[in-house]
Design an enzyme around this catalytic site. Structure first.
Site, PDB file in Angstrom:
ATOM      1  N   PHE A  84      78.881  70.842 169.283  1.00  0.00           N
ATOM      2  CA  PHE A  84      79.898  71.507 170.105  1.00  0.00           C
ATOM      3  C   PHE A  84      81.108  71.947 169.286  1.00  0.00           C
ATOM      4  O   PHE A  84      81.853  72.831 169.699  1.00  0.00           O
ATOM      5  CB  PHE A  84      80.350  70.569 171.247  1.00  0.00           C
ATOM      6  CG  PHE A  84      81.375  69.546 170.837  1.00  0.00           C
ATOM      7  CD1 PHE A  84      82.730  69.890 170.778  1.00  0.00           C
ATOM      8  CD2 PHE A  84      81.015  68.253 170.469  1.00  0.00           C
ATOM      9  CE1 PHE A  84      83.686  68.963 170.374  1.00  0.00           C
ATOM     10  CE2 PHE A  84      81.960  67.329 170.064  1.00  0.00           C
ATOM     11  CZ  PHE A  84      83.297  67.686 170.016  1.00  0.00           C
ATOM     12  N   CYS A 140      84.050  67.689 161.489  1.00  0.00           N
ATOM     13  CA  CYS A 140      83.297  66.802 160.591  1.00  0.00           C
ATOM     14  C   CYS A 140      83.989  66.678 159.241  1.00  0.00           C
ATOM     15  O   CYS A 140      83.654  65.816 158.452  1.00  0.00           O
ATOM     16  CB  CYS A 140      81.883  67.298 160.407  1.00  0.00           C
ATOM     17  SG  CYS A 140      81.835  68.811 159.467  1.00  0.00           S
ATOM     18  N   GLU A 146      82.657  56.802 162.953  1.00  0.00           N
ATOM     19  CA  GLU A 146      83.333  58.093 163.137  1.00  0.00           C
ATOM     20  C   GLU A 146      83.948  58.083 164.537  1.00  0.00           C
ATOM     21  O   GLU A 146      83.251  57.848 165.529  1.00  0.00           O
ATOM     22  CB  GLU A 146      82.306  59.226 163.038  1.00  0.00           C
ATOM     23  CG  GLU A 146      82.915  60.593 163.252  1.00  0.00           C
ATOM     24  CD  GLU A 146      81.865  61.718 163.219  1.00  0.00           C
ATOM     25  OE1 GLU A 146      80.859  61.612 163.934  1.00  0.00           O
ATOM     26  OE2 GLU A 146      82.081  62.697 162.481  1.00  0.00           O
TER      27      GLU A 146
HETATM   28  P1  NAD Z   1      75.482  65.696 169.023  1.00  0.00           P
HETATM   29  O1  NAD Z   1      74.661  64.991 168.010  1.00  0.00           O
HETATM   30  O2  NAD Z   1      75.775  65.029 170.308  1.00  0.00           O
HETATM   31  O3  NAD Z   1      74.768  67.090 169.415  1.00  0.00           O
HETATM   32  C1  NAD Z   1      74.318  67.990 168.428  1.00  0.00           C
HETATM   33  C2  NAD Z   1      73.115  68.747 168.970  1.00  0.00           C
HETATM   34  O4  NAD Z   1      72.053  67.813 169.210  1.00  0.00           O
HETATM   35  C3  NAD Z   1      73.402  69.454 170.296  1.00  0.00           C
HETATM   36  O5  NAD Z   1      72.802  70.723 170.272  1.00  0.00           O
HETATM   37  C4  NAD Z   1      72.759  68.531 171.324  1.00  0.00           C
HETATM   38  O6  NAD Z   1      72.276  69.224 172.444  1.00  0.00           O
HETATM   39  C5  NAD Z   1      71.604  67.905 170.555  1.00  0.00           C
HETATM   40  N1  NAD Z   1      71.281  66.556 171.031  1.00  0.00           N
HETATM   41  C6  NAD Z   1      72.137  65.624 171.535  1.00  0.00           C
HETATM   42  N2  NAD Z   1      71.483  64.497 171.858  1.00  0.00           N
HETATM   43  C7  NAD Z   1      70.185  64.707 171.559  1.00  0.00           C
HETATM   44  C8  NAD Z   1      68.995  63.891 171.662  1.00  0.00           C
HETATM   45  N3  NAD Z   1      69.041  62.656 172.135  1.00  0.00           N
HETATM   46  N4  NAD Z   1      67.830  64.424 171.242  1.00  0.00           N
HETATM   47  C9  NAD Z   1      67.775  65.680 170.754  1.00  0.00           C
HETATM   48  N5  NAD Z   1      68.867  66.482 170.641  1.00  0.00           N
HETATM   49  C10 NAD Z   1      70.053  66.012 171.025  1.00  0.00           C
HETATM   50  O7  NAD Z   1      76.820  66.151 168.286  1.00  0.00           O
HETATM   51  P2  NAD Z   1      78.112  66.813 168.929  1.00  0.00           P
HETATM   52  O8  NAD Z   1      78.855  65.774 169.686  1.00  0.00           O
HETATM   53  O9  NAD Z   1      77.774  68.079 169.587  1.00  0.00           O
HETATM   54  O10 NAD Z   1      78.919  67.182 167.596  1.00  0.00           O
HETATM   55  C11 NAD Z   1      79.771  66.303 166.920  1.00  0.00           C
HETATM   56  C12 NAD Z   1      79.074  65.635 165.757  1.00  0.00           C
HETATM   57  O11 NAD Z   1      78.595  66.617 164.846  1.00  0.00           O
HETATM   58  C13 NAD Z   1      80.007  64.752 164.959  1.00  0.00           C
HETATM   59  O12 NAD Z   1      79.315  63.580 164.598  1.00  0.00           O
HETATM   60  C14 NAD Z   1      80.321  65.583 163.730  1.00  0.00           C
HETATM   61  O13 NAD Z   1      80.693  64.865 162.582  1.00  0.00           O
HETATM   62  C15 NAD Z   1      79.017  66.273 163.529  1.00  0.00           C
HETATM   63  N6  NAD Z   1      79.181  67.466 162.707  1.00  0.00           N
HETATM   64  C16 NAD Z   1      78.705  67.431 161.447  1.00  0.00           C
HETATM   65  C17 NAD Z   1      78.870  68.522 160.618  1.00  0.00           C
HETATM   66  C18 NAD Z   1      78.340  68.511 159.218  1.00  0.00           C
HETATM   67  O14 NAD Z   1      78.165  69.565 158.660  1.00  0.00           O
HETATM   68  N7  NAD Z   1      78.052  67.374 158.635  1.00  0.00           N
HETATM   69  C19 NAD Z   1      79.529  69.663 161.099  1.00  0.00           C
HETATM   70  C20 NAD Z   1      79.990  69.663 162.414  1.00  0.00           C
HETATM   71  C21 NAD Z   1      79.803  68.547 163.218  1.00  0.00           C
END
Ligand code: NAD
Length: 499
Positions: free
Chosen positions: A150, A282, A384
């Protein structure tokens, strides 16, 4: 009435059929503004079929024609930048100027993608043996998918589809169901730019959609960005299904503050990198590591009034430093970590938990929190938090300071503030983290370099965008060709050599 969003499949908006929806909020108001359809397996399969049908012609298109689509797409994103920034801000809660930055950093990957033909060129050896020439070429993989978080709903989809599509793949984007409107608009712009139907599809969904992408044999590669546990699941599942995977996860980014650092500069950097976008980045700095008691005392003294005077407000108010959190659940989780930090014995110097914004009482707001005397055994240090919460971990020496990010399970970004070139150089060389800033708080590499963390911040070992992105979304074919004018060597039973 909340509007119902669509998927984007085969070049057009398509309503969802599952009857399942995710509420999309305006976090400033705390109200549902849209309903995002959650795709069924069959809907994802329809998108895959579309992308597969589009692949042969798109892959056969010459690279400069694909690049021309990217050039046009770049112009269209620039045309719609202001509108998309407001759209993004209203779904995510980040302020409009920051939303523009989100789009701009994605756009830079599109600019990089305009030059991708140069990186698709292979290598050639003339006369590798008698009548033998050897050459290699980079070919696209086929249908590939990106699953995005998101917190960067413009930049991260563009990291992925910009490179993948310019390389000749067709793409399915599964954006976060919390703020999918900008990815949907980007898909429309890609069609307007001249990409054929099916080259970029957007399906909104949850685990059902993701699992379909991870297991369908027609998907050749998965690029994922999100939280670490999901990243690890995506990595393991997609790899077990024979796919190429890159899966970026969460982070805990430290900033080391050496005794010789300019503390006013450090305070500016920590305020921006710790609290910008409400800490939902992130690459946000969430741990400050001053070296020596006097550095720590002086730093805390500078930070307290700065954190107390942060201006938290509506995401579309240009005077806000940062806006609300993305959701009520996430707000509760972040506040829960602050409660926990107090229980664990950290010293809460600034408490932003009870912040209320007049006229926006239902909004998902909190203000900045600042902890002193955090120690590595505390959960608030290990996990985090992903909110406007900065922890100060005091250390006595450079060695103790470098050990913290090096031994932390996450390894996304890290920074050091110092005027000592020796210390900075040694730090950059030894620290076990993927992206290092020297007097730079958020060292996000530019599009023609490459983005990726180490340890539990990334699984799969191949980074996003830059030359590594091109390698991820292409495969090498090497051709050995002989034109044996008059040469006949008979059957060879041993391994061919070029002796
Ligand atoms: P999230 O893991 O909840 O969701 C990411 C994606 O995974 C979404 O499209 C979601 O629909 C999907 N998803 C969620 N739960 C799932 C499941 N059980 N099975 C399959 N798919 C699933 O992450 P978020 O809250 O949207 O984003 C924030 C996180 O992303 C933070 O931990 C942040 O650090 C990380 N992030 C990392 C980077 C990087 O490059 N390392 C960059 C941006 C964000």
């Amino acid at each position: 009435m909340p509007v119902e969003l669509n998927h984007f499949i085969g070049g057009r908006l398509v309503p969802g059929t599952s009857g399942r929806f995710q509420d999309v909020y305006d976090p400033t108001l705390g109200e549902v503004q849209a309903k995002a359809p959650l795709a069924t397996k069959a809907e994802v399969e329809a998108a895959i079929a579309n992308a597969q049908a589009a692949f042969p012609a798109w892959a056969a298109q010459n690279p400069q024609k694909r690049a021309r689509v990217m050039f046009k797409f770049k112009e269209l994103v620039e045309r719609d930048m202001d509108m998309m920034a407001v759209m993004l801000s209203k779904e995510h809660g980040k302020v409009v100027a920051d939303a523009k930055g989100d789009i701009q950093r994605g756009l830079e990957v599109i600019e990089f993608a305009c030059g991708i033909p140069h990186l698709l060129k292979g290598e050639f050896t003339e006369g590798a043996g008698p009548g033998i020439d050897m050459y290699s070429m980079r070919q696209p993989l086929g249908v590939v998918a990106g699953i995005t978080p998101f917190n960067f709903p413009a930049m991260i989809p563009m990291w992925m589809f910009g490179v993948a599509i310019a390389c000749g793949n067709t793409f399915i984007c599964k954006p976060s169901e919390k703020d999918p409107s900008v990815p949907l608009h980007l898909a429309k712009l890609m069609m307007e730019a001249g990409a054929p139907e099916g080259v970029l599809n957007v399906v909104i969904g949850d685990k059902e959609a993701v699992d379909t992408l991870l297991t369908d044999p027609r998907i050749q590669a998965i690029s994922f960005v999100g939280s670490t546990n999901i990243a690890q699941y995506v990595y393991a599942t997609a790899a077990a299904n024979g796919k190429r995977v890159q899966a970026m996860g969460g982070a805990k980014n430290h900033m080391i503050v050496m005794p010789d650092a300019d503390l006013d500069q450090v305070a500016d950097a920590l305020i921006g990198a710790g609290y910008g976008s409400a800490g939902e980045r992130c690459m946000a700095i969430s741990v400050a590591v001053p070296v020596g008691k006097s550095t720590a005392d002086a730093l805390i003294e500078k930070l307290i009034p700065r954190v107390e005077s942060l201006k938290v407000g509506p995401s579309t108010d240009p005077s806000s430093d940062f806006g609300p959190m993305v959701s009520a659940e996430h707000l509760a989780k972040v506040k829960g970590y602050v409660d926990l930090g107090i229980k664990e014995g950290a010293a809460l110097k600034v408490d932003g938990r009870n912040f209320k914004l007049q006229g926006y009482e239902k909004g998902f707001f909190m203000s900045g929190c600042l902890f002193d005397n955090v120690t590595p055994d505390m959960k608030i240090y290990q996990d985090e938090i992903f909110g406007p919460v900065l922890s100060v971990v005091r250390t006595e020496s450079f060695e103790e300071a470098i050990r913290l990010p090096t031994e932390h399970p996450y390894g996304n970004g890290v920074a050091i503030y110092t005027r000592d070139g020796d210390a900075a150089r040694e730090f950059a060389s030894r620290v076990q983290v993927g992206m290092v800033g020297v007097n730079v708080p958020i060292p996000v590499p530019l599009a023609y370099h490459t983005f990726g963390g180490w340890k539990r911040s990334a699984f799969g070992g191949v980074n996003q965008h830059g030359p590594e992105g091109v390698r991820f979304f292409t495969q090498v074919k090497t051709i050995t060709s002989r034109w044996p004018t008059g040469i006949r060597s008979g059957a060879e039973f041993s391994i061919p050599t070029m002796r």
